[in-house]
Design a protein around this motif. Structure first.
Motif, PDB file in Angstrom:
ATOM      1  N   GLY A  90       0.795  -1.230   0.000  1.00 33.18           N
ATOM      2  CA  GLY A  90       0.000   0.000   0.000  1.00 33.18           C
ATOM      3  C   GLY A  90       0.820   1.269   0.000  1.00 33.18           C
ATOM      4  N   ILE A  91       2.140   1.136  -0.073  1.00 40.27           N
ATOM      5  CA  ILE A  91       2.977   2.329  -0.044  1.00 40.27           C
ATOM      6  C   ILE A  91       3.896   2.381  -1.260  1.00 40.27           C
ATOM      7  CG2 ILE A  91       4.787   3.576   1.195  1.00 40.27           C
ATOM      8  CD1 ILE A  91       3.691   2.602   3.769  1.00 40.27           C
ATOM      9  N   ASP A  92       3.839   3.476  -1.985  1.00 44.24           N
ATOM     10  CA  ASP A  92       4.763   3.706  -3.086  1.00 44.24           C
ATOM     11  C   ASP A  92       5.923   4.553  -2.587  1.00 44.24           C
ATOM     12  OD1 ASP A  92       3.406   2.291  -4.906  1.00 44.24           O
ATOM     13  OD2 ASP A  92       2.598   3.983  -6.004  1.00 44.24           O
ATOM     14  N   VAL A  93       7.108   4.182  -2.987  1.00 45.84           N
ATOM     15  CA  VAL A  93       8.269   4.961  -2.594  1.00 45.84           C
ATOM     16  C   VAL A  93       8.799   5.713  -3.798  1.00 45.84           C
ATOM     17  CG1 VAL A  93      10.566   4.911  -1.570  1.00 45.84           C
ATOM     18  CG2 VAL A  93       8.860   3.236  -0.862  1.00 45.84           C
ATOM     19  N   LYS A  94       8.852   7.022  -3.693  1.00 49.10           N
ATOM     20  CA  LYS A  94       9.430   7.819  -4.772  1.00 49.10           C
ATOM     21  C   LYS A  94      10.778   8.344  -4.321  1.00 49.10           C
ATOM     22  CE  LYS A  94       5.095   9.079  -6.862  1.00 49.10           C
ATOM     23  NZ  LYS A  94       4.123  10.111  -7.180  1.00 49.10           N
ATOM     24  N   ASP A 149      22.490   9.651  -7.011  1.00 45.78           N
ATOM     25  CA  ASP A 149      22.523   9.389  -5.576  1.00 45.78           C
ATOM     26  C   ASP A 149      21.151   9.664  -4.965  1.00 45.78           C
ATOM     27  OD1 ASP A 149      25.078   8.572  -5.361  1.00 45.78           O
ATOM     28  OD2 ASP A 149      25.860  10.409  -4.471  1.00 45.78           O
ATOM     29  N   PRO A 150      20.603   8.689  -4.290  1.00 49.64           N
ATOM     30  CA  PRO A 150      19.318   8.946  -3.635  1.00 49.64           C
ATOM     31  C   PRO A 150      19.442  10.076  -2.625  1.00 49.64           C
ATOM     32  CG  PRO A 150      19.825   6.601  -3.615  1.00 49.64           C
ATOM     33  CD  PRO A 150      21.058   7.317  -4.092  1.00 49.64           C
ATOM     34  N   MET A 151      18.537  11.037  -2.709  1.00 49.32           N
ATOM     35  CA  MET A 151      18.633  12.193  -1.833  1.00 49.32           C
ATOM     36  C   MET A 151      17.440  12.286  -0.898  1.00 49.32           C
ATOM     37  SD  MET A 151      18.725  16.195  -2.968  1.00 49.32           S
ATOM     38  CE  MET A 151      17.108  16.066  -3.725  1.00 49.32           C
ATOM     39  N   ARG A 152      16.278  12.101  -1.472  1.00 51.73           N
ATOM     40  CA  ARG A 152      15.084  12.294  -0.674  1.00 51.73           C
ATOM     41  C   ARG A 152      14.075  11.223  -1.049  1.00 51.73           C
ATOM     42  NH1 ARG A 152      10.516  15.698   0.212  1.00 51.73           N
ATOM     43  NH2 ARG A 152      10.104  15.799  -1.993  1.00 51.73           N
ATOM     44  N   TYR A 153      13.402  10.733  -0.040  1.00 49.63           N
ATOM     45  CA  TYR A 153      12.395   9.704  -0.286  1.00 49.63           C
ATOM     46  C   TYR A 153      11.014  10.252   0.032  1.00 49.63           C
ATOM     47  CZ  TYR A 153      16.347   6.583  -0.401  1.00 49.63           C
ATOM     48  OH  TYR A 153      17.527   5.989  -0.707  1.00 49.63           O
ATOM     49  N   GLU A 154      10.105   9.920  -0.837  1.00 48.47           N
ATOM     50  CA  GLU A 154       8.731  10.339  -0.606  1.00 48.47           C
ATOM     51  C   GLU A 154       7.883   9.074  -0.506  1.00 48.47           C
ATOM     52  OE1 GLU A 154       5.381  12.804  -3.018  1.00 48.47           O
ATOM     53  OE2 GLU A 154       7.477  13.277  -3.438  1.00 48.47           O
ATOM     54  N   PHE A 155       7.100   9.013   0.522  1.00 50.33           N
ATOM     55  CA  PHE A 155       6.269   7.832   0.712  1.00 50.33           C
ATOM     56  C   PHE A 155       4.824   8.191   0.414  1.00 50.33           C
ATOM     57  CE2 PHE A 155       9.967   7.461   3.372  1.00 50.33           C
ATOM     58  CZ  PHE A 155      10.424   6.189   3.068  1.00 50.33           C
ATOM     59  N   VAL A 156       4.271   7.496  -0.541  1.00 50.30           N
ATOM     60  CA  VAL A 156       2.907   7.783  -0.943  1.00 50.30           C
ATOM     61  C   VAL A 156       2.008   6.616  -0.561  1.00 50.30           C
ATOM     62  CG1 VAL A 156       1.403   8.408  -2.854  1.00 50.30           C
ATOM     63  CG2 VAL A 156       3.803   9.108  -2.877  1.00 50.30           C
ATOM     64  N   LEU A 157       1.046   6.909   0.267  1.00 50.25           N
ATOM     65  CA  LEU A 157       0.101   5.868   0.649  1.00 50.25           C
ATOM     66  C   LEU A 157      -0.936   5.702  -0.444  1.00 50.25           C
ATOM     67  CD1 LEU A 157      -0.436   6.823   4.387  1.00 50.25           C
ATOM     68  CD2 LEU A 157       0.588   4.722   3.580  1.00 50.25           C
TER      69      LEU A 157
END
Ligand SMILES: [Zn+2]
Length: 107
Positions: A39-43, A96-104
């Protein structure tokens, strides 16, 4: 099964709130949990990098797919890569991964 996933989702939500406020919990840990919940998308936002291109996804360690584009001479050149498994997508000089966004996502 459904019950435990629900529980895990609640847990992550609580942890994400904590991260927003104080960074007390390792983002790495939350990320790993979040990736396993349907249920969670990671951007993933990336930043410029001087290091070597990753062979595997820096987020979830899965295989990376190459992204191509045509240049002005009509040549096919690689412009980046993306993970087939999570939301990671990088460019040739910016991966380089910098920021993660979690989308429910509901459902
Ligand atoms: Zn990935």
């Amino acid at each position: 099964m459904a019950r435990s996933q629900e529980k895990l989702g609640e847990l992550v939500e609580i942890e994400l709130k904590d991260i927003d406020r104080s960074f007390q919990i390792s983002p790495e840990r939350v990320r790993r949990i979040a990736l396993e919940i349907p249920g969670i998308d990671v951007k993933v936002e990336t930043r410029k990098s001087r290091g070597k291109r990753p062979d595997k996804c820096p987020v979830c360690s899965k295989e990376l797919d190459s992204l191509y584009a045509e240049n002005l001479d009509g040549e096919r050149i690689q412009v980046g890569f993306k993970c087939s498994s999570c939301g990671y997508r990088g460019e040739i000089e910016e991966f380089d991964p910098m920021r993660y966004e979690f989308v429910l996502t509901k459902g």
